[in-house]
Design a protein around this motif. Structure first.
Motif, mmCIF file in Angstrom:
data_model
loop_
_atom_site.group_PDB
_atom_site.id
_atom_site.type_symbol
_atom_site.label_atom_id
_atom_site.label_comp_id
_atom_site.label_asym_id
_atom_site.label_seq_id
_atom_site.Cartn_x
_atom_site.Cartn_y
_atom_site.Cartn_z
ATOM 1 N N GLU A 1 -107.441 -52.064 -15.792
ATOM 2 C CA GLU A 1 -106.897 -50.702 -15.721
ATOM 3 C C GLU A 1 -107.833 -49.693 -16.375
ATOM 4 O OE1 GLU A 1 -103.047 -50.649 -17.570
ATOM 5 O OE2 GLU A 1 -102.212 -52.109 -16.160
ATOM 6 N N LYS A 2 -108.668 -50.170 -17.313
ATOM 7 C CA LYS A 2 -109.497 -49.274 -18.109
ATOM 8 C C LYS A 2 -110.997 -49.413 -17.850
ATOM 9 C CE LYS A 2 -106.061 -49.572 -21.734
ATOM 10 N NZ LYS A 2 -105.780 -49.389 -23.109
ATOM 11 N N PHE A 3 -111.422 -50.603 -17.422
ATOM 12 C CA PHE A 3 -112.849 -50.892 -17.305
ATOM 13 C C PHE A 3 -113.140 -51.632 -16.010
ATOM 14 C CE2 PHE A 3 -111.797 -51.034 -21.864
ATOM 15 C CZ PHE A 3 -112.617 -50.015 -22.331
ATOM 16 N N ASP A 4 -114.415 -51.664 -15.657
ATOM 17 C CA ASP A 4 -114.847 -52.459 -14.507
ATOM 18 C C ASP A 4 -114.743 -53.942 -14.859
ATOM 19 O OD1 ASP A 4 -115.468 -50.197 -13.025
ATOM 20 O OD2 ASP A 4 -117.578 -50.196 -13.654
ATOM 21 N N ALA A 5 -114.594 -54.739 -13.822
ATOM 22 C CA ALA A 5 -114.525 -56.189 -14.000
ATOM 23 C C ALA A 5 -115.868 -56.715 -14.497
ATOM 24 C CB ALA A 5 -114.174 -56.846 -12.669
ATOM 25 N N THR A 6 -115.818 -57.763 -15.300
ATOM 26 C CA THR A 6 -117.032 -58.447 -15.744
ATOM 27 C C THR A 6 -116.913 -59.923 -15.390
ATOM 28 O OG1 THR A 6 -116.238 -59.033 -17.959
ATOM 29 C CG2 THR A 6 -117.300 -56.862 -17.713
ATOM 30 N N GLU A 7 -118.047 -60.554 -15.193
ATOM 31 C CA GLU A 7 -118.054 -61.982 -14.875
ATOM 32 C C GLU A 7 -117.474 -62.784 -16.028
ATOM 33 O OE1 GLU A 7 -118.746 -65.977 -14.407
ATOM 34 O OE2 GLU A 7 -119.784 -64.875 -15.990
ATOM 35 N N VAL A 8 -117.791 -62.389 -17.239
ATOM 36 C CA VAL A 8 -117.303 -63.126 -18.409
ATOM 37 C C VAL A 8 -115.776 -63.080 -18.477
ATOM 38 C CG1 VAL A 8 -117.283 -63.172 -20.939
ATOM 39 C CG2 VAL A 8 -119.431 -62.821 -19.724
ATOM 40 N N ALA A 9 -115.190 -61.912 -18.283
ATOM 41 C CA ALA A 9 -113.732 -61.774 -18.389
ATOM 42 C C ALA A 9 -113.008 -62.545 -17.285
ATOM 43 C CB ALA A 9 -113.339 -60.300 -18.350
ATOM 44 N N ILE A 10 -113.434 -62.331 -16.032
ATOM 45 C CA ILE A 10 -112.762 -63.044 -14.942
ATOM 46 C C ILE A 10 -113.071 -64.533 -15.028
ATOM 47 C CG2 ILE A 10 -112.500 -63.262 -12.438
ATOM 48 C CD1 ILE A 10 -113.134 -60.274 -12.215
ATOM 49 N N GLY A 11 -114.291 -64.874 -15.422
ATOM 50 C CA GLY A 11 -114.658 -66.284 -15.597
ATOM 51 C C GLY A 11 -113.782 -66.975 -16.634
ATOM 52 N N ALA A 12 -113.427 -66.266 -17.700
ATOM 53 C CA ALA A 12 -112.549 -66.853 -18.724
ATOM 54 C C ALA A 12 -111.150 -67.112 -18.158
ATOM 55 C CB ALA A 12 -112.471 -65.941 -19.945
ATOM 56 N N LYS B 1 -114.577 -57.607 -6.138
ATOM 57 C CA LYS B 1 -114.946 -56.519 -7.048
ATOM 58 C C LYS B 1 -116.463 -56.431 -7.223
ATOM 59 C CE LYS B 1 -110.616 -56.047 -9.458
ATOM 60 N NZ LYS B 1 -110.349 -54.673 -9.006
ATOM 61 N N ARG B 2 -117.172 -57.172 -6.381
ATOM 62 C CA ARG B 2 -118.634 -57.167 -6.363
ATOM 63 C C ARG B 2 -119.239 -57.642 -7.680
ATOM 64 N NH1 ARG B 2 -119.633 -54.710 -1.517
ATOM 65 N NH2 ARG B 2 -118.322 -52.968 -0.901
ATOM 66 N N VAL B 3 -118.552 -58.599 -8.313
ATOM 67 C CA VAL B 3 -119.065 -59.235 -9.518
ATOM 68 C C VAL B 3 -119.585 -60.602 -9.097
ATOM 69 C CG1 VAL B 3 -118.468 -60.143 -11.794
ATOM 70 C CG2 VAL B 3 -117.437 -58.010 -10.992
ATOM 71 N N LYS B 4 -120.825 -60.886 -9.412
ATOM 72 C CA LYS B 4 -121.433 -62.146 -9.000
ATOM 73 C C LYS B 4 -120.909 -63.285 -9.876
ATOM 74 C CE LYS B 4 -125.773 -64.505 -8.272
ATOM 75 N NZ LYS B 4 -127.198 -64.530 -8.530
ATOM 76 N N PRO B 5 -120.232 -64.262 -9.254
ATOM 77 C CA PRO B 5 -119.735 -65.407 -10.028
ATOM 78 C C PRO B 5 -120.893 -66.263 -10.548
ATOM 79 C CG PRO B 5 -118.657 -65.273 -7.882
ATOM 80 C CD PRO B 5 -119.817 -64.318 -7.856
ATOM 81 N N SER B 6 -120.704 -66.804 -11.708
ATOM 82 C CA SER B 6 -121.705 -67.713 -12.263
ATOM 83 C C SER B 6 -121.426 -69.126 -11.757
ATOM 84 C CB SER B 6 -121.643 -67.698 -13.793
ATOM 85 O OG SER B 6 -120.437 -68.301 -14.221
ATOM 86 N N LEU B 7 -122.373 -69.985 -11.971
ATOM 87 C CA LEU B 7 -122.198 -71.394 -11.624
ATOM 88 C C LEU B 7 -121.000 -71.968 -12.387
ATOM 89 C CD1 LEU B 7 -123.263 -73.833 -10.079
ATOM 90 C CD2 LEU B 7 -124.824 -74.267 -11.974
ATOM 91 N N ILE B 8 -120.790 -71.495 -13.601
ATOM 92 C CA ILE B 8 -119.662 -71.958 -14.413
ATOM 93 C C ILE B 8 -118.332 -71.598 -13.751
ATOM 94 C CG2 ILE B 8 -118.473 -71.665 -16.627
ATOM 95 C CD1 ILE B 8 -121.294 -71.313 -17.870
#
Length: 191
Positions: free
Chosen positions: A129-140, A164-171
């Motif tokens: 709601e406040k910030f753009d998505a990050t790989e770390v946050a969605i990955g968690a 959301k155009r965030v590149k997923p990591s291998l993790i």
């Protein structure tokens, strides 16, 4: 880990350095305690920095309150202490401390580590709601899904990450595969 308050007390009492050097020592100790999930030690170190207003010279760098509070959240994440992380989030809001994506990342990590899927999802939704998505946050959150045995939810969040155009990591991909395997449906992991 040993009691952080004892560790911190020993560092402060045993130190005869000037106040400025003591702050660096307290900050270093806070980070060390956070890395091992010693929430009490991190809190004691951070609170000593926040409460010590002596020894500052005009123009000298002051410690960023957001960074200090995020260090406490880091210790909560590393220990999986969701309740304490929530308490610190509330304190940060009460004190009008600026929140940032790292704040929410640590809240999500704490929830994920304790397999609290609802909390992890709630923190991510609030972050979005406040910030753009990050790989770390969605990955968690994907990791929390895998730990909680919710593979369909892990796939949903992986798809959300991509949309959301965030590149997923291998993790992130591995967590989805792991969640299907853990659910006894390894064939779905390959689709």
């Amino acid at each position: 880990p040993s009691s952080g308050r004892q560790c911190f007390h020993a560092a402060v009492v045993g130190s005869s350095v000037a106040s400025k050097s003591l702050k660096v020592t307290a900050l270093d100790l806070a980070d060390q305690c956070a890395n091992v999930g010693d929430v009490a030690g991190t809190e004691a170190s951070v609170l000593s920095i926040l409460n010590d207003r002596t020894g500052w010279q005009p123009g000298e760098r002051r410690y960023n309150t957001t960074m200090l509070c995020n260090t406490i959240l880091k210790s909560c994440a590393n220990s999986g202490d969701t309740a304490r992380a929530s308490t610190w989030h509330a304190r940060m809001c009460q004190m009008h401390v600026r929140l940032n994506p790292k704040t929410f990342g640590k809240l999500i990590e704490a929830a994920a580590k304790s397999c609290s899927m609802d909390s992890a999802r709630g923190w991510l939704e609030l972050m979005l709601e406040k910030f753009d998505a990050t790989e770390v946050a969605i990955g968690a959150v994907i990791d929390a899904c895998a730990r909680s045995g919710e593979p369909a939810e892990a796939v949903y969040w992986l798809e959300t990450m991509i949309s959301k155009r965030v590149k997923p990591s291998l993790i992130s991909y591995s967590s989805v595969v792991h969640s299907w395997a853990r659910a006894g449906e390894p064939k779905k992991a390959s689709s």
